[in-house]
Design a protein around this motif. Structure first.
Motif, PDB file in Angstrom:
ATOM      1  N   MET A 123       0.831  -1.213   0.000  1.00 16.79           N
ATOM      2  CA  MET A 123       0.000   0.000   0.000  1.00 16.79           C
ATOM      3  C   MET A 123       0.862   1.258   0.000  1.00 16.79           C
ATOM      4  SD  MET A 123      -3.143  -0.130  -0.353  1.00 16.79           S
ATOM      5  CE  MET A 123      -3.564  -1.647  -1.146  1.00 16.79           C
ATOM      6  N   VAL A 127       0.363   4.272  -2.786  1.00 17.55           N
ATOM      7  CA  VAL A 127      -0.152   5.615  -2.479  1.00 17.55           C
ATOM      8  C   VAL A 127       0.924   6.699  -2.499  1.00 17.55           C
ATOM      9  CG1 VAL A 127      -2.046   4.703  -1.114  1.00 17.55           C
ATOM     10  CG2 VAL A 127       0.036   5.413   0.035  1.00 17.55           C
ATOM     11  N   TYR A 176      -5.475   4.197  -2.905  1.00 20.04           N
ATOM     12  CA  TYR A 176      -5.691   3.159  -1.895  1.00 20.04           C
ATOM     13  C   TYR A 176      -7.015   2.434  -2.145  1.00 20.04           C
ATOM     14  CZ  TYR A 176      -6.929   1.149   2.619  1.00 20.04           C
ATOM     15  OH  TYR A 176      -7.326   0.287   3.594  1.00 20.04           O
TER      16      TYR A 176
END
Length: 182
Positions: A123, A127, A176
């Protein structure tokens, strides 16, 4: 010209010793980390991957401290200089350096046995780029606030800063969300 001969308005800016030595001492301490940090992190094999990013951060911090020190010296010695102009300039340096440095800190997510670390690192990698791009663009636009007159400079500065941070957060959240629902 010795240090004692420099006229300093100590009532407004503090004692001569603080003005002339504290920020350069801080600069020396920050730059000494460039020599100390590699020896401390050498034991973890990942320092070489982060070396350029860490050096960029320290260089940005050094430039920012140097600009602030020069501005304080100019103002304290009686030279007509608006210290408030340094706020947008230093924030621009920080935002652009952050925008250019954050994508370098991509994390390996296949080397960890834990699924939590794998997903967290994955993640982060997703992002970080959407977060960095608005920081760079906003920092570039913020540089032009220095040329605005008086209070308009602060209105423009805080408006661009707010929009930049909001767009960065929203773009990262959107990235996300797109990965969460795949």
């Amino acid at each position: 010209m010795s240090v004692a001969n420099i006229p300093v308005d100590e009532a407004l800016y503090g004692t001569r010793e603080v003005i002339l030595f504290i920020i350069p001492f801080t600069l020396a301490a920050v730059n000494s980390n460039l020599f100390i940090l590699p020896n401390l992190i050498k034991k973890t094999g990942s320092y070489s991957r982060f070396k350029n990013g860490i050096e960029s951060i320290f260089l940005s911090l050094s430039i920012t401290l140097f600009i602030i020190h020069c501005g304080i010296l100019l103002a304290a010695t009686g030279t007509e200089f608006n210290l408030l102009l340094l706020i947008p300039i230093t924030v621009v340096i920080v935002l652009i350096t952050t925008a250019n440095t954050l994508p370098r800190f991509l994390l390996e997510y296949n080397e960890h046995p834990s699924q939590f670390y794998k997903s967290t690192n994955h993640m982060w990698n997703i992002v970080i780029r959407p977060f960095s791009l608005p920081l760079f663009i906003g920092g570039t636009f913020m540089l032009f606030c220095v040329f605005l007159p008086g209070n308009l400079m602060f209105v423009g500065f805080f408006l661009i800063l707010s929009v930049t941070l909001l767009v960065s957060i929203l773009r990262s959240y959107k990235a996300y969300q797109s990965q969460t629902y795949k």
